[in-house]
Design an enzyme around this catalytic site. Structure first.
Site, PDB file in Angstrom:
ATOM      1  N   CYS A  94       0.824  -1.211   0.000  1.00 49.25           N
ATOM      2  CA  CYS A  94       0.000   0.000   0.000  1.00 49.25           C
ATOM      3  C   CYS A  94       0.863   1.268   0.000  1.00 49.25           C
ATOM      4  CB  CYS A  94      -0.879   0.022   1.239  1.00 49.25           C
ATOM      5  SG  CYS A  94      -1.881  -1.447   1.375  1.00 49.25           S
ATOM      6  N   ARG A 101       5.026   0.401  -6.228  1.00 50.23           N
ATOM      7  CA  ARG A 101       4.913  -0.557  -5.132  1.00 50.23           C
ATOM      8  C   ARG A 101       3.827  -1.600  -5.395  1.00 50.23           C
ATOM      9  NH1 ARG A 101       6.751   1.540  -0.191  1.00 50.23           N
ATOM     10  NH2 ARG A 101       5.027   0.588   0.924  1.00 50.23           N
ATOM     11  N   TRP A 138      -3.213  -2.447  -1.560  1.00 54.36           N
ATOM     12  CA  TRP A 138      -2.818  -3.714  -2.116  1.00 54.36           C
ATOM     13  C   TRP A 138      -3.429  -4.776  -1.216  1.00 54.36           C
ATOM     14  CZ3 TRP A 138       1.721  -7.129  -1.483  1.00 54.36           C
ATOM     15  CH2 TRP A 138       1.856  -7.944  -2.602  1.00 54.36           C
ATOM     16  N   ASN A 156      -1.495   2.106   6.266  1.00 59.44           N
ATOM     17  CA  ASN A 156      -0.617   1.047   5.747  1.00 59.44           C
ATOM     18  C   ASN A 156      -0.236   0.163   6.916  1.00 59.44           C
ATOM     19  OD1 ASN A 156      -0.547   2.214   3.287  1.00 59.44           O
ATOM     20  ND2 ASN A 156       1.619   2.793   3.340  1.00 59.44           N
ATOM     21  N   GLY A 157      -0.077  -1.134   6.671  1.00 61.81           N
ATOM     22  CA  GLY A 157       0.345  -2.047   7.734  1.00 61.81           C
ATOM     23  C   GLY A 157      -0.754  -3.030   8.065  1.00 61.81           C
ATOM     24  N   GLU A 199      18.644 -21.047 -12.235  1.00 64.58           N
ATOM     25  CA  GLU A 199      18.272 -19.653 -12.017  1.00 64.58           C
ATOM     26  C   GLU A 199      19.517 -18.793 -11.757  1.00 64.58           C
ATOM     27  OE1 GLU A 199      15.943 -17.845 -12.622  1.00 64.58           O
ATOM     28  OE2 GLU A 199      16.081 -16.114 -11.310  1.00 64.58           O
ATOM     29  N   LYS A 246      20.572 -15.635 -14.013  1.00 61.89           N
ATOM     30  CA  LYS A 246      20.784 -14.286 -13.448  1.00 61.89           C
ATOM     31  C   LYS A 246      22.126 -13.745 -13.893  1.00 61.89           C
ATOM     32  CE  LYS A 246      17.812 -13.336 -12.623  1.00 61.89           C
ATOM     33  NZ  LYS A 246      16.544 -13.920 -12.690  1.00 61.89           N
ATOM     34  N   GLU A 288      22.305 -12.928 -17.695  1.00 59.02           N
ATOM     35  CA  GLU A 288      21.470 -11.773 -18.074  1.00 59.02           C
ATOM     36  C   GLU A 288      22.153 -10.432 -17.840  1.00 59.02           C
ATOM     37  OE1 GLU A 288      17.955 -12.863 -15.579  1.00 59.02           O
ATOM     38  OE2 GLU A 288      16.868 -12.104 -17.313  1.00 59.02           O
ATOM     39  N   HIS A 308      28.670 -36.650 -17.381  1.00 57.76           N
ATOM     40  CA  HIS A 308      28.126 -37.156 -18.641  1.00 57.76           C
ATOM     41  C   HIS A 308      28.453 -36.242 -19.813  1.00 57.76           C
ATOM     42  CE1 HIS A 308      26.175 -40.371 -16.524  1.00 57.76           C
ATOM     43  NE2 HIS A 308      25.689 -39.488 -15.655  1.00 57.76           N
ATOM     44  N   LYS A 313      11.409  -6.438 -20.091  1.00 53.20           N
ATOM     45  CA  LYS A 313      10.774  -6.921 -18.858  1.00 53.20           C
ATOM     46  C   LYS A 313       9.564  -7.780 -19.163  1.00 53.20           C
ATOM     47  CE  LYS A 313      10.451  -7.224 -14.450  1.00 53.20           C
ATOM     48  NZ  LYS A 313      11.367  -8.220 -13.877  1.00 53.20           N
TER      49      LYS A 313
END
Ligand code: F6R
Length: 599
Positions: A2, A27, A75, A99-100, A475, A479, A482, A498, A594
């Protein structure tokens, strides 16, 4: 996550609030609202979805002249993203944004309901405004009433409250959730939950300490327990959005422990996993799972395949979406088709989803962007709640995807009775440690910075691991390539002999994921084989390893997933520091986008 804004001044209030909220858009949010008080009267507007919807709703609302206002992007955590659940929440004559999380809101709500208060929303926030009005009934001093309200709240909050009984005043309090107050040379006052909305508007700002409570008018600013100290506000809007970090990627790595809590809120309970988004009927008749995704999301899918088979004893098959599209797949209607996507717009994943729907399969999206194409097409969606991810190289989105999938595997384990109740409870206990583990893992940043200088050359990197640490190796390699443009591959540790081991020499860097809780000795022998061929070894493990040239010591944990998340952070930080030393654009690496909306 939020966002909060507030304004006192003579400029057009509505635009100040909406522009402020726009600065907090990054956010993530799913509804927004404002309340403006002019001439002692408050008007409030709310809209689900983007700020443009709120703008449309308020287009005929003129707010010229001296006044005050509060605004919020929500949110959803407690209750769905609806207009009723959007902030500001109102009482009889007051409005609040927050918020919270108010942890004791159920108790307060019960008490207020017994006193005849009717609630309009499902949120925890609404209790604040009603409690304030009850406290204000027996007092003349409204600040005392506000303090008495705040005193009764447990949890985390940044709160702004306005009331028709105190025209021109904003009451505020902060504990555990950030809040900044800014002021301009011409006497305007601004509130915001990060400094981004204040940049270019306020000249100086005070970063409130936890426990601050106060009120402000155009003439007076009063706070307890101490007066606020203002400092000049510097920086440009971009720096402010990065929250003091060098790159969005860095900020997003550091945010992971917070967003993981958001991912779990309301879903991970002491003895159960609850998803509002799906029910028993949805999973009825499902005997197998197929998961489709691309890139990093595919790695989350592969991780999930180990978790689903191990915990829920359900057969899982994982496919790269661009391959799935053209292989003329055989689909049976006892299969739950899961797609995973950060953006919700990836063309290949969207097409795979369309094919599954056409074949009559039940479909579930694990996605970070509400209202995206994938979310709109899937039968059901579990949002990962990572907040907007700006760095092109995905970090927090991956972490939250894996978390949702781990939760989902326990959800199935319970329904399929593939695990004892106690075993599920144990898993949930470990799951609840994840945010703390992620926070602690950041301590390794300095070590990654130092080590990075040794890994700027060579003819390639092998990231190796076993079991869930194999997708994590994939991954890690992704990273690194990229953002550093160095050649890196991920392999199952046992697969090196192998073929790939032929590449081993001192200029081949092996990044070995060596968790103690899963197949340590097996992985160790694979690393020994590489070391015997002179590969340069960087071991990431809670145990020192004699044959490693470098090591990053992780904390000892009792659960593989805790080791997984800690090693994930190490990989992210190491890749970022290597890319920084190479002088690359960390947030916008060459050739990448993105959101990949083309085939
Ligand atoms: C890597 C990365 C990409 C995405 C892939 C799928 O850091 O971000 O590999 O994971 O393009 O994107 P989404 O998850 O948006 O479907």
């Amino acid at each position: 996550m939020c966002g909060i804004v507030g304004y006192i001044g003579k400029r057009e209030i509505k635009s100040r609030l909406i522009e402020g909220l726009r600065e907090l858009e990054y956010r993530g949010y799913d509804s927004a609202g404002i309340a403006v008080m002019l001439d002692g009267r408050i008007e409030s507007f709310k809209a689900v979805g983007k700020l443009s919807n709120l703008e449309e709703k308020t287009k005929d609302f003129a707010t010229n002249g001296s006044g005050i206002g509060i605004g919020h992007t929500r949110w959803a955590t407690h209750g769905k993203p609806t207009e009723l659940n959007a902030h500001p929440h109102m009482g009889e004559y007051s409005y609040v944004v927050h918020n919270g999380i108010i942890e004791n809101y159920r108790e307060i709500k019960e008490m207020l309901e017994e006193r005849g208060v009717t609630f309009l929303s499902q949120t925890d926030t609404e209790v604040i405004v009603h409690l304030f009005e009850i406290e204000a009934e027996c007092r003349d001093d409204l600040f005392e009433a506000f303090k008495a309200t705040i005193d009764q709240l447990d949890g985390a909050y940044a709160v702004l409250l306005i009331t028709q009984k105190a025209p021109g005043t904003i009451f505020f309090a902060r504990k555990g959730s950030p809040m900044i107050i800014g002021r301009s040379g011409s006497g305007e006052i601004f509130f915001a939950s990060s400094d981004a909305p204040l940049i270019g508007e306020a000249d100086e700002a005070a970063y409130m300490e936890d426990g601050t409570v106060g009120f402000v008018t155009s003439e007076t600013l009063y706070t307890e327990p101490e007066p606020l100290s203002f400092v000049p506000l510097q920086g440009d809007k971009m720096t402010a959005q990065k929250g003091g970090f060098r790159f969005f990627m860095e900020k997003e790595i550091y945010e992971q422990y917070e967003v993981m809590s958001d991912t779990m809120i309301g879903r991970v309970l002491d003895e159960d996993i609850v998803f509002e988004e799906i029910d028993d009927e949805f999973v009825d008749g499902i005997t197998r799972i197929k998961i489709c995704a691309c890139g990093t999301s595919y790695h989350a899918a592969l991780t999930a395949s180990y978790l689903f088979e191990r915990l829920s004893k359900i057969p899982v098959n994982v496919e790269i979406a661009s391959e799935f599209r053209y292989k003329e797949p055989l689909l049976t209607d006892d299969t739950l088709f899961i797609v995973i996507s950060q953006s919700g717009e990836t063309a290949d994943t969207l097409e795979a989803l369309r094919m599954a729907k056409e074949a009559g399969l039940k479909t579930l999206a694990v996605c970070n962007v509400d209202n995206s194409s994938i979310v709109r097409m899937a039968d059901a969606t579990i949002l990962t709640r990572a907040g907007i991810e700006k760095g092109v190289a995905s970090t927090k989105a991956f972490a939250t995807q894996v978390m949702v999938l781990w939760m989902l595997s326990l959800y199935f384990a319970k329904r399929r009775r593939s695990m004892e109740r106690e075993a599920i409870k144990d898993e949930l206990r470990f799951m609840s440690y994840v945010p703390k583990v992620l926070q602690k893992s950041l301590e390794v940043h300095e070590k990654c910075k130092r080590l990075s200088k040794r890994y700027l050359h060579g003819h390639g990197f092998f990231f190796i691991g076993r079991d869930i640490f194999y997708p994590l190796a994939l991954e890690g390699a992704l990273k690194l390539k990229e953002i550093s443009y160095l050649h890196a591959e991920g392999y199952p540790a046992g697969e090196m002999k192998h073929g790939p081991i032929a590449l081993a020499d001192a200029e081949l860097f092996t990044i070995a994921l060596m968790p103690k809780t899963l197949l340590y000795d097996k992985t160790k022998s694979n690393v020994e084989e590489l070391s015997a061929r002179d590969s340069t070894i960087l071991s990431i493990s809670p145990e020192m390893f004699d044959l490693a040239d470098d090591f990053i010591l992780t904390h000892p944990h009792k659960h593989p997933m805790l080791e997984f998340f800690e090693m994930m952070i190490v990989e992210q930080l190491l890749s970022m520091e290597i890319a920084v030393r190479l002088g690359n654009d960390v947030d916008m690496p060459r050739n990448l986008a993105k959101s990949v909306t083309v085939e």
